[in-house]
Design an enzyme around this catalytic site. Structure first.
Site, short mmCIF file in Angstrom:
data_model
loop_
_atom_site.label_atom_id
_atom_site.label_comp_id
_atom_site.label_asym_id
_atom_site.label_seq_id
_atom_site.Cartn_x
_atom_site.Cartn_y
_atom_site.Cartn_z
N SER A 167 0.84 -1.21 0.00
CA SER A 167 0.00 0.00 0.00
C SER A 167 0.87 1.25 0.00
O SER A 167 0.59 2.23 -0.71
CB SER A 167 -0.89 0.01 1.24
N GLY B 283 -5.97 -3.89 -7.70
CA GLY B 283 -7.14 -3.06 -7.40
C GLY B 283 -6.73 -1.69 -6.87
O GLY B 283 -7.34 -0.67 -7.20
N ASP C 16 -6.85 -8.00 4.79
CA ASP C 16 -6.08 -8.82 3.84
C ASP C 16 -5.49 -10.06 4.49
O ASP C 16 -4.90 -10.91 3.80
CB ASP C 16 -4.96 -7.98 3.22
#
Ligand code: SPQ
Length: 438
Positions: free
Chosen positions: A27, A99, A320
């Site tokens: 991220s 995504g 996750d």
């Protein structure tokens, strides 16, 4: 890239030990490229994740004219072009399996002066995009999806965006980040309210680049029209990758492993809280802050786990990590119940269904529900399961072999490289009997 040709064959038993550093946070790596590209000046990144997802973001910005050096052993140098310096790409941007790339870029590109098309692989092409395109349309963006609301996304440039106040219907850091990035280009103030806390790397990093973000409880706001100033970023090791070893060490007798320099941002540490509630032996040391993100070394020793009702407040903080937490639940004594996790059904695979299918194939008593799963701790058999081209499913089942009675063979594992390049060799060094075929 997704391929059914890569298989893992993992021997039964073993234990995990030593000191390892898993690759950089996915991220944070994505966001470092995005903000570094839009900044004025040169941004140096270290610890960058050289996985396919973060590289998809990097290549997208190169295709929009940003000069980026590296990655070279986690080092990336980004020559920022400023808020209005991106150029129209000459071809559709291919975001592969990622995504995060597609949803964050949708916001960032909605306010540019040029048209862009974004495409993805077969998994990404099935994932819901209306969660970002609908609020972006309210801001004035023009974005087309398929009739099902899935990619490709066709963004029409040259729109003037207006700030807005948006209450997110689901807890999603991607939606929040997408709208804040669009908000940088919008007239006035953009505020996003989240129903539960989600990862706040975008807010932290924007501030690191000198952009004011006002966070008031569940609401994050930006004023459009500001600028970003280049900075240096050190990306910590990814807690989502460390999670495989946390569960592996917890379930395999005699394990004692230390995971170094792991990001422990409180919006990401649900996995530690859940494992501790299950009885795991996890200690944090050397806690420090690196570039606006907290990090620590995490020591995990094997422990007898027990089943729990997973508190719903922890779900977005561990979103996750559920595939591997389901493996922990299978190895625990008693019943584990997860609710409030319907988001798992729209990840790289339907993570509730495919984990239930695989666990059942290994002899585990697992029952999927619309928004979660019920798992009764059971002895694990060996067998053959499918990774469904989902990195986290493949790695979760690899760890399950530590407690299985026979070898586990996992099909369709190529996408492990999206988030965890080198997983097999790092895991083998730590004690997992893993081999890659194909
Ligand atoms: O990028 P992608 O494919 O969506 O990756 C996943 C993952 O497991 O690696 C989700 F499948 O992580 C997301 C995470 O689930 C990364 C992310 C982010 O960086 O903002 C936020 C989460 O997604 P969401 O939909 O809850 O906002």
């Amino acid at each position: 890239m997704s391929g059914s040709n890569v298989r893992f064959i993992v021997e039964a038993g073993g234990r995990l030990s030593g000191r390892i550093r898993v690759p950089g946070d996915k991220s944070i790596s994505h966001r470092s490229i995005m903000l570094g590209s839009l900044a004025e000046g040169v941004t140096h990144v270290s610890g960058f994740l050289e996985g396919e997802d973060a590289l998809a973001t990097l290549n997208a910005f190169r295709a929009m004219g940003v000069q980026i050096e590296g990655p070279d052993q986690g080092r990336v140098t980004i020559h920022g072009v400023g808020m209005h310096g991106l150029k129209a790409p000459t071809a559709p941007l291919d975001l592969g399996n990622s995504g995060t790339s597609m949803r964050l870029l949708a916001g960032l590109l909605a306010g540019q002066g040029f048209d862009v098309v974004m495409v993805g692989d077969s998994s990404l092409s099935k994932r819901p995009m209306r969660r970002v395109t609908a609020p972006l349309a309210e801001m004035g963006a023009q974005i087309e999806t398929t009739d099902n609301g899935t990619p490709p996304l066709k963004i029409k440039g040259g729109q003037s965006l207006k700030g807005m106040f948006y209450k997110m219907p689901m807890a999603s850091a991607q939606v929040k980040s997408c709208l804040l990035l669009a908000g940088l280009y919008a007239e006035g103030r953009t505020s996003v309210v989240e129903p539960a806390p989600t990862r706040d790397h975008s807010e932290r990093m924007l501030q690191g680049f000198g952009y004011q973000v006002d966070v008031d409880g569940a609401t994050a706001s930006v004023e459009g029209g500001g600028k970003l100033t280049a900075t240096d970023i050190e990306v910590p090791a990814d807690i989502s990758s460390a999670a495989f070893f946390m569960v592996g060490a917890s379930i395999a007798d005699g394990s004692d492993i230390t995971l170094e320099h792991v990001g422990i941002n409180p919006t990401r540490t649900g996995v530690i809280d859940i494992l501790r509630l299950m009885g795991a032996d996890i200690t944090l040391s050397n806690e420090r802050e690196v570039g606006g993100e907290p990090v620590a070394d995490i020591r995990v020793r094997s422990a007898k786990l027990k089943g729990i009702n997973i508190p719903e407040a922890l779900v977005p903080l561990a979103i996750d990590e559920f595939p591997v937490l389901f493996v922990a639940a299978a190895c625990a004594e008693g019943q584990t119940v997860l609710t409030g996790a319907e988001e798992l059904r729209v990840k790289e695979s339907d993570r509730i269904q495919v984990m239930a299918d695989g666990l059942i194939a290994l002899g585990v008593d697992a029952t999927p529900t619309p928004d979660g799963i019920v798992i009764n701790g059971s002895p694990l058999q060996g067998g053959r399961v499918n990774g469904h081209g989902d990195h986290r499913i493949s790695m979760a089942f690899a760890m399950a072999a530590l407690r299985a009675a026979g070898a586990i063979e996992i099909d369709d594992c190529a996408n492990v490289a999206t988030s965890f390049p080198g997983f097999e060799s790092l895991a083998a060094n730590a004690g997992l009997g893993i081999q890659r075929k194909g």
